[in-house]
Design an enzyme around this catalytic site. Structure first.
Site, PDB file in Angstrom:
ATOM      1  N   GLU A   1      63.905  37.253 103.335  1.00  0.00           N
ATOM      2  CA  GLU A   1      62.393  37.138 102.658  1.00  0.00           C
ATOM      3  C   GLU A   1      62.655  37.435 101.298  1.00  0.00           C
ATOM      4  OE1 GLU A   1      59.747  40.438 104.723  1.00  0.00           O
ATOM      5  OE2 GLU A   1      61.097  39.808 105.959  1.00  0.00           O
TER       6      GLU A   1
ATOM      7  N   CYS B   1      62.000  38.913  94.011  1.00  0.00           N
ATOM      8  CA  CYS B   1      63.007  40.356  95.015  1.00  0.00           C
ATOM      9  C   CYS B   1      63.663  39.033  95.740  1.00  0.00           C
ATOM     10  CB  CYS B   1      61.975  40.739  95.693  1.00  0.00           C
ATOM     11  SG  CYS B   1      62.929  41.583  96.228  1.00  0.00           S
TER      12      CYS B   1
ATOM     13  N   CYS C   1      70.637  43.607 108.194  1.00  0.00           N
ATOM     14  CA  CYS C   1      71.193  44.711 107.188  1.00  0.00           C
ATOM     15  C   CYS C   1      72.699  45.181 108.389  1.00  0.00           C
ATOM     16  CB  CYS C   1      70.300  45.204 106.476  1.00  0.00           C
ATOM     17  SG  CYS C   1      71.309  46.097 104.987  1.00  0.00           S
TER      18      CYS C   1
ATOM     19  N   CYS D   1      69.386  52.032 107.737  1.00  0.00           N
ATOM     20  CA  CYS D   1      68.651  52.904 106.346  1.00  0.00           C
ATOM     21  C   CYS D   1      67.157  52.728 107.812  1.00  0.00           C
ATOM     22  CB  CYS D   1      67.625  53.060 105.109  1.00  0.00           C
ATOM     23  SG  CYS D   1      68.832  52.656 104.689  1.00  0.00           S
TER      24      CYS D   1
ATOM     25  N   CYS E   1      64.008  51.489 107.043  1.00  0.00           N
ATOM     26  CA  CYS E   1      63.894  50.341 106.427  1.00  0.00           C
ATOM     27  C   CYS E   1      63.555  49.653 107.562  1.00  0.00           C
ATOM     28  CB  CYS E   1      64.615  50.144 105.803  1.00  0.00           C
ATOM     29  SG  CYS E   1      65.039  48.011 104.888  1.00  0.00           S
TER      30      CYS E   1
ATOM     31  N   GLY F   1      69.592  43.303 102.903  1.00  0.00           N
ATOM     32  CA  GLY F   1      70.495  43.084 102.806  1.00  0.00           C
ATOM     33  C   GLY F   1      71.056  43.672 101.820  1.00  0.00           C
ATOM     34  N   GLU F   2      72.030  44.252 102.381  1.00  0.00           N
ATOM     35  CA  GLU F   2      72.794  45.421 100.629  1.00  0.00           C
ATOM     36  C   GLU F   2      73.937  44.229 100.009  1.00  0.00           C
ATOM     37  OE1 GLU F   2      73.150  48.411  99.357  1.00  0.00           O
ATOM     38  OE2 GLU F   2      75.136  47.812  98.534  1.00  0.00           O
TER      39      GLU F   2
ATOM     40  N   SER G   1      69.959  46.474  93.917  1.00  0.00           N
ATOM     41  CA  SER G   1      69.870  47.695  94.047  1.00  0.00           C
ATOM     42  C   SER G   1      70.739  47.434  94.971  1.00  0.00           C
ATOM     43  CB  SER G   1      68.075  47.427  93.901  1.00  0.00           C
ATOM     44  OG  SER G   1      67.649  48.629  95.355  1.00  0.00           O
TER      45      SER G   1
ATOM     46  N   SER H   1      69.651  53.384  95.652  1.00  0.00           N
ATOM     47  CA  SER H   1      68.159  53.839  96.537  1.00  0.00           C
ATOM     48  C   SER H   1      68.841  54.846  96.981  1.00  0.00           C
ATOM     49  CB  SER H   1      68.250  53.311  97.525  1.00  0.00           C
ATOM     50  OG  SER H   1      68.115  51.745  96.787  1.00  0.00           O
ATOM     51  N   LEU H   2      68.551  56.611  96.833  1.00  0.00           N
ATOM     52  CA  LEU H   2      68.683  57.937  96.399  1.00  0.00           C
ATOM     53  C   LEU H   2      68.225  58.061  97.770  1.00  0.00           C
ATOM     54  CD1 LEU H   2      70.521  59.803  95.464  1.00  0.00           C
ATOM     55  CD2 LEU H   2      69.545  61.052  93.971  1.00  0.00           C
ATOM     56  N   HIS H   3      66.686  58.318  97.630  1.00  0.00           N
ATOM     57  CA  HIS H   3      65.616  59.144  98.817  1.00  0.00           C
ATOM     58  C   HIS H   3      66.083  60.506  99.325  1.00  0.00           C
ATOM     59  CE1 HIS H   3      65.123  54.958  98.553  1.00  0.00           C
ATOM     60  NE2 HIS H   3      65.752  54.483  99.280  1.00  0.00           N
TER      61      HIS H   3
ATOM     62  N   ASN I   1      56.080  52.057 101.999  1.00  0.00           N
ATOM     63  CA  ASN I   1      55.113  51.656 102.828  1.00  0.00           C
ATOM     64  C   ASN I   1      55.620  51.413 104.494  1.00  0.00           C
ATOM     65  OD1 ASN I   1      53.992  48.438 101.359  1.00  0.00           O
ATOM     66  ND2 ASN I   1      56.297  48.796 100.845  1.00  0.00           N
TER      67      ASN I   1
ATOM     68  N   CYS J   1      60.384  45.729 102.794  1.00  0.00           N
ATOM     69  CA  CYS J   1      61.075  45.111 102.995  1.00  0.00           C
ATOM     70  C   CYS J   1      60.985  44.671 104.584  1.00  0.00           C
ATOM     71  CB  CYS J   1      62.099  46.433 102.921  1.00  0.00           C
ATOM     72  SG  CYS J   1      63.044  46.223 101.312  1.00  0.00           S
TER      73      CYS J   1
HETATM   74  N1  SAH Z   1      70.728  47.401 100.679  1.00  0.00           N
HETATM   75  C1  SAH Z   1      69.473  47.860  99.235  1.00  0.00           C
HETATM   76  C2  SAH Z   1      68.736  46.921  98.376  1.00  0.00           C
HETATM   77  C3  SAH Z   1      67.562  46.179  99.641  1.00  0.00           C
HETATM   78  S1  SAH Z   1      66.180  47.865 100.257  1.00  0.00           S
HETATM   79  C4  SAH Z   1      69.122  49.279  98.887  1.00  0.00           C
HETATM   80  O1  SAH Z   1      69.902  49.881  99.634  1.00  0.00           O
HETATM   81  O2  SAH Z   1      69.251  49.136  97.456  1.00  0.00           O
HETATM   82  C5  SAH Z   1      64.952  47.767  98.000  1.00  0.00           C
HETATM   83  C6  SAH Z   1      64.650  49.029  98.877  1.00  0.00           C
HETATM   84  O3  SAH Z   1      63.808  49.454  99.233  1.00  0.00           O
HETATM   85  C7  SAH Z   1      65.748  50.252  98.828  1.00  0.00           C
HETATM   86  O4  SAH Z   1      65.842  51.172  97.791  1.00  0.00           O
HETATM   87  C8  SAH Z   1      64.978  51.136  99.626  1.00  0.00           C
HETATM   88  O5  SAH Z   1      65.532  51.919 100.334  1.00  0.00           O
HETATM   89  C9  SAH Z   1      63.941  50.754 100.029  1.00  0.00           C
HETATM   90  N2  SAH Z   1      62.484  50.208 101.034  1.00  0.00           N
HETATM   91  C10 SAH Z   1      63.209  49.975 102.414  1.00  0.00           C
HETATM   92  N3  SAH Z   1      62.158  50.353 102.831  1.00  0.00           N
HETATM   93  C11 SAH Z   1      61.141  50.668 102.565  1.00  0.00           C
HETATM   94  C12 SAH Z   1      60.051  51.615 102.746  1.00  0.00           C
HETATM   95  N4  SAH Z   1      59.323  51.077 104.398  1.00  0.00           N
HETATM   96  N5  SAH Z   1      59.278  51.958 102.382  1.00  0.00           N
HETATM   97  C13 SAH Z   1      59.116  51.903 100.699  1.00  0.00           C
HETATM   98  N6  SAH Z   1      60.125  51.414 100.038  1.00  0.00           N
HETATM   99  C14 SAH Z   1      61.809  51.391 101.258  1.00  0.00           C
END
Ligand code: SAH
Length: 346
Positions: A94, A107, A114, A118, A121, A161-162, A193, A216-218, A292, A335
């Site tokens: 995508e 994007c 991946c 996470c 995701c 993907g990472e 990212s 991506s910290l979270h 999301n 994503c």
């Molecule tokens: N692997 C990389 C890039 C892809 S994810 C990374 O982890 O940064 C891009 C961003 O979208 C990341 O910050 C990820 O944590 C976030 N993301 C993934 N799923 C999501 C969701 N359901 N809602 C909001 N953000 C999400």
């Protein structure tokens, strides 16, 4: 078959030399691949100023590997276009095309699927299918430009993907789209990212000091971060944050931290305080992402008022923060959601 989009300019020069062609042909062919706003060649016959003999020779040994549009969804709210692109081997990825005041941005995905796992995701639900080549990543930009007829000036590697799990191809992708003979996208207009693969952060800072880095910290403690992001067990928070501090000290670049707000999980005022403590003194910025919701995942979105409070709390503690504008909210823009919808339709 060579995918011409996988070649750097110097590799194109070598190819032309091998085919007994004069040097300027490399400039011409490379130029055809990356002509602005989608006017480039999709086929060798489009390359008007290239002699027929060379066009035929190229068609025997190579392809212009543009991803095919399998599906496109356009947001009625803001014109955001979400693509599902098909790759030559049947895999799909995508990309999301977005219009901003400063220009068009895309994007792109760096892998099909991946393996980072996470928990919130959608990209990771089916595991990793495979990494994309540099040309397959660049091809997403070219196909979107062809479809819209508009130039894309900004690129974020934030699709599925990472990217640091596919570092060589990512590097080659950045170099090729930055080349002034090609798309000429400035290093400062590119953002990568990562979920936090620590050794690669150092290397990225050395190789691409001008490209923007997003992490991506979270979560701001190991226990919660590990439960959301398994990569944290291998590269825990203190190592990640030290690597980010070294990165910004060395490059003088601001690190962006993405923090997805999940209701009741990481969105309280004390969570904001903990996050501010963790990042204190670093040249950085926090991008708060409203979650999301993903059908397969049991997480809820933080409300607007709580998100706003969280942002204010961070700012009052000296950490600049913004809430990500939600583009394409009506088209499953999270994503991996579109690819997933096709995979589960089958
Ligand atoms: N692997 C990389 C890039 C892809 S994810 C990374 O982890 O940064 C891009 C961003 O979208 C990341 O910050 C990820 O944590 C976030 N993301 C993934 N799923 C999501 C969701 N359901 N809602 C909001 N953000 C999400």
């Amino acid at each position: 078959m060579i995918n011409l989009l996988d070649l750097q300019f110097n590799e194109m020069e070598e190819l032309m030399k091998k085919l007994g062609q004069p040097k300027f042909r490399a400039v011409q062919v490379f130029g055809w691949l990356y002509k602005e706003a989608g006017k480039g060649a999709a086929d060798f016959d489009d390359m008007k100023n290239i002699p027929a003999e060379l066009r035929h020779k190229l068609a025997e040994i190579s392809v212009i590997g543009l991803p095919r549009i399998l599906k496109v969804q356009e947001s009625k709210l803001d014109g955001t276009r979400k693509y599902l692109f098909g790759l030559s081997d049947g895999n799909a990825v995508e990309s999301v095309f977005m219009r901003y005041k400063f220009g068009n941005s895309i994007c792109v995905s760096s892998q099909a699927g991946c393996r980072m796992g996470c928990s919130f995701c959608a990209s990771t639900l089916g595991g990793l299918a495979r990494s994309l080549t540099a040309g397959e990543i660049a091809g997403q930009i070219l196909s979107a430009e062809r479809d819209t007829g508009e130039r894309i000036s900004h690129v974020v590697v934030m699709g599925s993907g990472e990217p640091f799990d596919n570092y060589e191809n990512l590097s080659s992708f950045i170099r090729v789209i930055n080349n002034p003979k090609g798309l000429n996208i400035g290093m400062r207009n590119i953002t990568v990212s990562t979920c936090g693969i620590v050794p690669m952060i150092e290397r990225f800072g050395e190789d691409f000091p001008q490209v923007n880095l997003a992490i991506s910290l979270h979560a701001s403690d190991n226990q919660r971060r590990s439960s959301l992001m398994p990569v944290n067990r291998k590269y825990p928070l203190d190592e990640l944050i030290s690597a980010c501090r070294r990165y910004s000290d060395r490059t003088s670049r601001r690190v962006t931290f993405e923090y997805t707000l999940v209701k009741g999980m990481n969105d309280s005022e004390s969570d904001a305080d903990k996050l501010a403590d963790l990042l204190r003194g670093m040249l950085c910025h926090v991008n708060l992402i409203p979650l999301n919701t993903v059908r397969e995942r049991d997480f809820e979105t933080t409300g607007k008022a709580v998100a706003q409070k969280f942002r204010e709390r961070l700012e009052s503690r000296g950490i600049p923060a913004t809430i990500r504008r939600e583009l394409g909210d009506d088209i499953d823009a999270a994503c991996g959601q579109l690819r997933r919808s096709i995979m589960t339709e089958k």
